[in-house]
Scaffold this motif. Structure first.
Motif, PDB file in Angstrom:
ATOM      1  N   LYS A 598      -7.123 -13.394   9.770  1.00 34.68           N
ATOM      2  CA  LYS A 598      -5.969 -13.512  10.654  1.00 34.68           C
ATOM      3  C   LYS A 598      -4.674 -13.530   9.851  1.00 34.68           C
ATOM      4  CE  LYS A 598      -8.381 -16.029  14.322  1.00 34.68           C
ATOM      5  NZ  LYS A 598      -8.463 -17.294  15.078  1.00 34.68           N
ATOM      6  N   GLU A 599      -3.578 -13.258  10.573  1.00 32.74           N
ATOM      7  CA  GLU A 599      -2.271 -13.293   9.904  1.00 32.74           C
ATOM      8  C   GLU A 599      -1.890 -14.733   9.578  1.00 32.74           C
ATOM      9  OE1 GLU A 599       0.968 -11.403  11.790  1.00 32.74           O
ATOM     10  OE2 GLU A 599       0.147  -9.382  11.566  1.00 32.74           O
ATOM     11  N   ILE A 600      -0.906 -14.848   8.715  1.00 35.00           N
ATOM     12  CA  ILE A 600      -0.371 -16.164   8.366  1.00 35.00           C
ATOM     13  C   ILE A 600       0.180 -16.822   9.639  1.00 35.00           C
ATOM     14  CG2 ILE A 600       1.495 -17.319   7.092  1.00 35.00           C
ATOM     15  CD1 ILE A 600       1.238 -14.965   5.040  1.00 35.00           C
ATOM     16  N   SER A 679       1.652  -8.266  -4.013  1.00 34.49           N
ATOM     17  CA  SER A 679       1.989  -8.155  -5.443  1.00 34.49           C
ATOM     18  C   SER A 679       1.211  -7.015  -6.084  1.00 34.49           C
ATOM     19  CB  SER A 679       1.680  -9.464  -6.172  1.00 34.49           C
ATOM     20  OG  SER A 679       2.447 -10.526  -5.657  1.00 34.49           O
ATOM     21  N   LEU A 680      -0.081  -6.948  -5.773  1.00 38.33           N
ATOM     22  CA  LEU A 680      -0.920  -5.883  -6.322  1.00 38.33           C
ATOM     23  C   LEU A 680      -0.424  -4.507  -5.882  1.00 38.33           C
ATOM     24  CD1 LEU A 680      -4.444  -7.508  -5.781  1.00 38.33           C
ATOM     25  CD2 LEU A 680      -3.246  -7.232  -7.965  1.00 38.33           C
ATOM     26  N   ARG A 681      -0.015  -4.390  -4.629  1.00 41.27           N
ATOM     27  CA  ARG A 681       0.484  -3.102  -4.127  1.00 41.27           C
ATOM     28  C   ARG A 681       1.746  -2.679  -4.879  1.00 41.27           C
ATOM     29  NH1 ARG A 681      -0.477  -2.766   2.443  1.00 41.27           N
ATOM     30  NH2 ARG A 681      -2.256  -4.195   2.542  1.00 41.27           N
ATOM     31  N   MET A 682       2.639  -3.641  -5.124  1.00 41.83           N
ATOM     32  CA  MET A 682       3.875  -3.293  -5.852  1.00 41.83           C
ATOM     33  C   MET A 682       3.580  -2.959  -7.314  1.00 41.83           C
ATOM     34  SD  MET A 682       6.910  -5.743  -4.435  1.00 41.83           S
ATOM     35  CE  MET A 682       6.060  -7.302  -4.610  1.00 41.83           C
ATOM     36  N   ILE A 698     -10.508  -8.587  -2.754  1.00 44.26           N
ATOM     37  CA  ILE A 698      -9.849  -9.434  -1.754  1.00 44.26           C
ATOM     38  C   ILE A 698     -10.660  -9.398  -0.464  1.00 44.26           C
ATOM     39  CG2 ILE A 698      -7.785  -9.705  -0.316  1.00 44.26           C
ATOM     40  CD1 ILE A 698      -6.123  -8.606  -2.590  1.00 44.26           C
ATOM     41  N   PRO A 699     -11.010 -10.557   0.083  1.00 48.52           N
ATOM     42  CA  PRO A 699     -11.795 -10.581   1.327  1.00 48.52           C
ATOM     43  C   PRO A 699     -11.062  -9.838   2.454  1.00 48.52           C
ATOM     44  CG  PRO A 699     -11.651 -12.778   0.352  1.00 48.52           C
ATOM     45  CD  PRO A 699     -10.711 -11.906  -0.414  1.00 48.52           C
ATOM     46  N   ASN A 700     -11.822  -9.021   3.181  1.00 48.17           N
ATOM     47  CA  ASN A 700     -11.299  -8.304   4.360  1.00 48.17           C
ATOM     48  C   ASN A 700     -10.086  -7.438   4.030  1.00 48.17           C
ATOM     49  OD1 ASN A 700     -13.170  -9.893   5.988  1.00 48.17           O
ATOM     50  ND2 ASN A 700     -11.694 -11.572   5.802  1.00 48.17           N
ATOM     51  N   HIS A 701     -10.074  -6.813   2.840  1.00 45.63           N
ATOM     52  CA  HIS A 701      -8.921  -5.969   2.496  1.00 45.63           C
ATOM     53  C   HIS A 701      -8.835  -4.791   3.468  1.00 45.63           C
ATOM     54  CE1 HIS A 701     -12.262  -4.616  -0.154  1.00 45.63           C
ATOM     55  NE2 HIS A 701     -11.822  -3.408   0.143  1.00 45.63           N
ATOM     56  N   GLU A 702      -7.617  -4.403   3.750  1.00 50.29           N
ATOM     57  CA  GLU A 702      -7.322  -3.476   4.856  1.00 50.29           C
ATOM     58  C   GLU A 702      -7.701  -2.032   4.559  1.00 50.29           C
ATOM     59  OE1 GLU A 702      -3.404  -2.163   7.528  1.00 50.29           O
ATOM     60  OE2 GLU A 702      -3.218  -3.675   5.963  1.00 50.29           O
ATOM     61  N   PHE A 703      -7.516  -1.568   3.323  1.00 47.78           N
ATOM     62  CA  PHE A 703      -7.717  -0.160   2.974  1.00 47.78           C
ATOM     63  C   PHE A 703      -8.877   0.002   1.999  1.00 47.78           C
ATOM     64  CE2 PHE A 703      -3.325  -0.685   4.199  1.00 47.78           C
ATOM     65  CZ  PHE A 703      -3.071   0.417   5.007  1.00 47.78           C
ATOM     66  N   LYS A 704      -9.497   1.175   2.010  1.00 48.95           N
ATOM     67  CA  LYS A 704     -10.613   1.440   1.098  1.00 48.95           C
ATOM     68  C   LYS A 704     -10.142   1.386  -0.352  1.00 48.95           C
ATOM     69  CE  LYS A 704     -14.271   4.757   0.061  1.00 48.95           C
ATOM     70  NZ  LYS A 704     -14.897   6.056   0.398  1.00 48.95           N
ATOM     71  N   ALA A 705      -8.926   1.891  -0.584  1.00 51.87           N
ATOM     72  CA  ALA A 705      -8.353   1.890  -1.935  1.00 51.87           C
ATOM     73  C   ALA A 705      -6.911   1.440  -1.850  1.00 51.87           C
ATOM     74  CB  ALA A 705      -8.435   3.285  -2.551  1.00 51.87           C
ATOM     75  N   ILE A 706      -6.480   0.697  -2.849  1.00 53.18           N
ATOM     76  CA  ILE A 706      -5.093   0.212  -2.826  1.00 53.18           C
ATOM     77  C   ILE A 706      -4.124   1.388  -2.917  1.00 53.18           C
ATOM     78  CG2 ILE A 706      -4.828  -0.137  -5.324  1.00 53.18           C
ATOM     79  CD1 ILE A 706      -3.273  -2.721  -4.669  1.00 53.18           C
ATOM     80  N   MET A 707      -4.538   2.474  -3.584  1.00 48.25           N
ATOM     81  CA  MET A 707      -3.616   3.590  -3.739  1.00 48.25           C
ATOM     82  C   MET A 707      -3.320   4.295  -2.416  1.00 48.25           C
ATOM     83  SD  MET A 707      -5.772   6.521  -5.759  1.00 48.25           S
ATOM     84  CE  MET A 707      -4.386   7.611  -5.689  1.00 48.25           C
TER      85      MET A 707
END
Length: 877
Positions: A598-600, A679-682, A698-707
């Motif tokens: 869930k969101e913050i 931070s990782l994305r930047m 990262i648990p439940n990360h949104e994308f298959k790859a950060i790139m």
């Protein structure tokens, strides 16, 4: 990729991570661009490295900056294409293959052109992908499915198309002209492939006797061996001392050949004797003088740099090298008593950029491009803003060169390269310029090839389909977005791409030229194998990791494009940061057990949560602004400061406190996870491997790859709470400084008394847990500031509030006073010694300026330390 946190190493393994991650990207086609995509395009063509090349630090910097821009725009929602390829590198490749042939006891002339080209193609095919494979070690995200080579079929078609169109417009012509000839490479080279070096030489004054009557005229020359090609002696018409000699004839020493004395304003009255010998076949300025006076050139030096066996040259010098001929000519002149004077002379000598051989100006029939008509639009495109240079100062250099441009010699006497598409009838000599030989039985193709930079100049559009301007890639990715390169090839390459792009597509090939500095060693010297000061980027990657190399190089970039000084040790900076990212991420991930997706909960944030989210928001805004303005070095510093100082040193430590509170735990985990994710994305464009690896964990990360994740965008901030939180940090820092000053053991907890300013009391009350944990405080009490300060205590001022630390129970006061007095005595002794040197007039006058300044700065520093210790002693008393 590994997703089990229990298997996560406590030490970051760069090599294993980089291999795993790059394989993941390749297997998932992460770098492939889609020409049919509806996303806006963003494209960069790699400055094609030579097929002969190996990855060097210049490539590492250039490639890192390009990859940062590509990865950033890919995440920002663009269809991003980074197009790779290599340059056939005419002279360099031919030299390598010829060297191999010599080692086998043969040469190109013996085996013939056809076989030589087959051998060279085999060598090129074997090597052309090697340097691009090395770029993989750099983390380059270019689309290998679109890999190009300047001699491939598509580029060759583009070259023929451009050559023929320019010829038909009268912008390519063939003519005799003085060119820069390299006797070693056996080819003409362009003006900008000629480097000039200052050399100590001589100026010889030679007497040329008049044909009729007594007397002689004395000329001055730096090259007596070329005198056999003289066709006149020139003087300035305004030089009164030679006024009556104009029109007379002289007899050349050593040969007796008659030549006239002519008048030409080109002659500098003040150089040498004011009289010059004119040798049109071997000097570009003399060639122009000869044309003005209809003087026929005489060739006396051949393409190998040897004296020709011709009637004008004495038989003793036939076949002799120019250097030997110079010495022998001077000896012969001395014997004939025609040498009047020899003086030392410093002058600039042209050298071949490729092999460093002294250039021979030679009158030769070559192919040229008329540059002035083509330059007009290339100048206008920069002046009207269609193309901008970053930094802007390079625009002046570009315009200055383009506004004074000379015709470009494009033919090279080589076999490896784009053979000029001109064909000559075997009987009549009739010339046909066409894509194919009109009649192979009766026509023979011109043996010369085109300058390598001719095909490189078409690179932005020849690689995306040109001359087929309806191809998907051309329509989607041309013009390209930005060109990233060093300032050393602005004239070689950048100017020619702009010229050709505008002429053949009607569009500038890119809207921005981003110029970075050159890599130098730690002393500021240019790196070269001969100096032994090169640094191999592959070895740096093996030692410190690719992301460490990328981050270090990026952090050293300045907006002004200054040169970058590097040494092996400097890359420890990037490695240490990579280790920090790994260790901090590992701690956060290990403490996310039970976190939901869930969101913050923004309604239930602590002051610390709001502070870190505000810091994140501000960093996101500044990172985006700086990348868009090509302040990429600043991006590295911003991210380092945010991640290391704000997130790790402060928020993660505060989160440890909040995680122990069941009411705060879940939301704290969400904030920790969110800030780590952003931070990782930047960081990803600069440090792609480690960020991709951590993101996958990262648990439940949104994308298959950060790139392929969305790049963070600035949103809502918490400026009020952020400012209030700074009070907490100032308090903790001040208390830590007091501990250090009085040598209080870290294991001992202290009691403090806060005398808050009215508006700050509520803030202090809300953060007592943070202060107690992070400053090792046992009890905190609040007192009115009107009360006297207790004796034997330390006082520190934070914002508008005062904090008292009782010391009596913490330290031995008398022993501490004695310790501080000893420190003060030592400081005073050192200060007096340095002050004594500075009061010595001889020292100040004779010592290097920087040494004097260092001593003065040291005295100031010691005075400050003295003041601090005196205050500490007073507090203790």
């Amino acid at each position: 990729m590994t997703t089990n946190l229990q298997d996560l190493s406590t030490v970051y393994d760069a090599k294993a991570t980089e291999e795993e991650i790059y394989k993941f990207w390749e297997e998932n086609n992460c770098f492939k661009a889609d020409a049919k995509s509806k996303k806006p395009p963003y494209s960069i063509v790699i400055p094609p490295p030579n097929v002969t090349g190996v990855l060097h630090m210049g490539h590492a910097l250039d490639g890192t900056l390009q990859d940062i821009l590509i990865r950033y725009h890919r995440m920002y929602g663009y269809e991003a294409l980074w197009l790779p390829g290599t340059d056939h590198a005419g002279i360099a490749t031919q030299n390598v293959v010829e060297k191999n042939l010599r080692e086998k006891g043969t040469d190109r002339h013996e085996i013939g052109r056809e076989k030589f080209l087959k051998i060279t193609w085999d060598w090129a095919n074997e090597h052309k992908s090697a340097i691009l494979n090395q770029f993989k070690r750099l983390g380059a995200s270019f689309d290998r499915s679109r890999e190009r080579f300047t001699l491939d079929k598509g580029c060759s078609e583009a070259v023929k198309e451009v050559f023929i169109k320019l010829y038909e417009k009268g912008l390519i012509y063939k003519g005799a002209y003085i060119v820069n000839w390299c006797p070693r490479c056996q080819s003409a080279i362009s003006d900008i492939e000629t480097e000039y070096e200052t050399e100590n030489g001589h100026l010889w004054e030679i007497s040329y006797p008049f044909k009729e009557g007594p007397g002689a005229i004395v000329i001055a020359t730096t090259r007596p061996e070329t005198m056999f090609g003289d066709v006149a002696i020139a003087v300035n018409p305004a030089d009164f001392k030679y006024k009556d000699l104009i029109g007379r004839k002289v007899c050349m020493p050593l040969t007796g050949r008659e030549i006239p004395i002519i008048a030409d304003e080109y002659v500098d009255k003040h150089f040498g004797t004011g009289a010059l010998k004119i040798t049109p076949a071997h000097d570009p300025n003399d060639y122009e003088v000869g044309k003005r006076h209809n003087l026929k050139p005489v060739w006396v030096i051949d393409g190998e740099g040897k004296m020709k066996a011709c009637p004008e040259v004495p038989w003793e010098l036939h076949g002799v090298t120019r250097e030997e001929a110079r010495n022998k000519t001077v000896e012969m002149l001395e014997i004939q008593q025609a040498l009047v004077k020899v003086s030392e002379h410093i002058h600039n000598v042209g050298k071949c950029q490729r092999c460093h051989t002294t250039i021979e100006p030679l009158l030769s029939e070559q192919w040229f491009v008329k540059m002035e008509p083509l330059a007009k639009e290339a100048i206008a495109a920069v002046k009207d803003g269609r193309i901008k240079f970053v930094p802007e100062r390079w625009e002046k250099n570009y315009l200055s060169w383009m506004e004074n441009i000379r015709d470009w010699c494009i033919s090279r006497q080589l076999w490896w390269g784009h053979q000029i598409p001109a064909y000559y009838h075997n009987q009549t000599g009739e010339m046909v310029v066409a894509k194919e030989n009109p009649d192979p039985k009766n026509y023979t193709q011109d043996s010369d090839v085109l300058d390598t930079w001719f095909s490189s100049g078409l690179w932005p559009f020849s690689t995306v389909g040109f001359p087929n301007t309806q191809s998907d890639d051309f329509k989607k990715f041309y013009p390209t977005s930005v060109l990233v390169t060093g300032f050393d090839i602005i004239f070689f390459w950048v100017a020619r791409m702009i010229t050709m792009g505008l002429e053949f597509t009607g569009k500038a090939p890119f809207s921005t030229v981003y110029i970075h500095g050159l890599i130098r060693d730690d002393k500021g010297q240019k790196m070269s194998k001969s100096k032994g000061n090169t640094i191999d980027p592959v070895k740096i990657i093996d030692k410190y990791g690719c992301d460490a190399l990328r981050f270090t190089l990026t952090s050293l970039c300045t907006y002004g494009g200054q040169d970058i000084k590097v040494s092996d040790e400097r890359f420890e900076y990037g490695r240490n940061f990579a280790n920090k990212i790994w260790n901090a991420s590992r701690f956060v991930l290990m403490n996310l057990e039970g976190v939901d997706d869930k969101e913050i909960d923004f309604a239930n944030l602590t002051i610390a949560d709001k502070w870190i989210l505000d810091k994140l928001n501000q960093t996101v805004k500044e990172v985006n602004d700086n990348i868009k303005n090509y302040r990429i070095g600043e991006v590295a510093h911003l991210l380092y400061d945010f991640f290391w100082n704000s997130y790790c040193d402060w928020y993660v430590e505060i989160a440890k406190i909040q995680l122990q509170n069941e009411d705060l735990k879940l939301n704290t985990q969400r904030v920790l996870k969110y800030v780590l994710d952003m931070s990782l994305r930047m960081l990803h464009p600069i440090m792609p491997h480690i960020t991709e690896k951590v993101y996958s964990l990262i648990p439940n990360h949104e994308f298959k790859a950060i790139m392929s994740a969305d790049f963070p965008q600035a949103g809502k901030g918490y400026p009020t709470e952020a400012k209030e939180m700074e009070l907490v940090f100032e308090t903790i820092t001040s208390l830590r400084n007091v501990r250090q000053s009085f040598n209080i053991s870290p294991s001992i907890k202290v009691n403090i008394e806060i005398r808050p300013e009215k508006s700050e009391k509520a803030i202090f009350e809300s953060v007592l847990a943070y202060i107690k944990r992070l400053a090792k405080v046992e009890e905190i009490s609040f007192t009115d500031d009107k009360k006297p300060v207790p004796s034997k205590s330390a006082t520190t001022v934070v914002s508008a509030s005062k904090i008292i630390i009782p010391l009596a129970e913490l330290i031995d006061i008398d022993a501490e006073i004695t310790r501080q007095k000893k420190k003060l005595e030592k400081l005073s002794t050192e200060k007096n010694a340095i002050s004594g040197r500075l009061n010595n007039k001889k020292f100040v006058e004779n010592a290097p300026k920087e040494v004097v300044e260092e001593n003065r700065a040291k005295v100031d520093e010691l005075s400050t330390q003295e003041g601090i210790i005196k205050k500490l002693i007073e507090a203790l008393k």
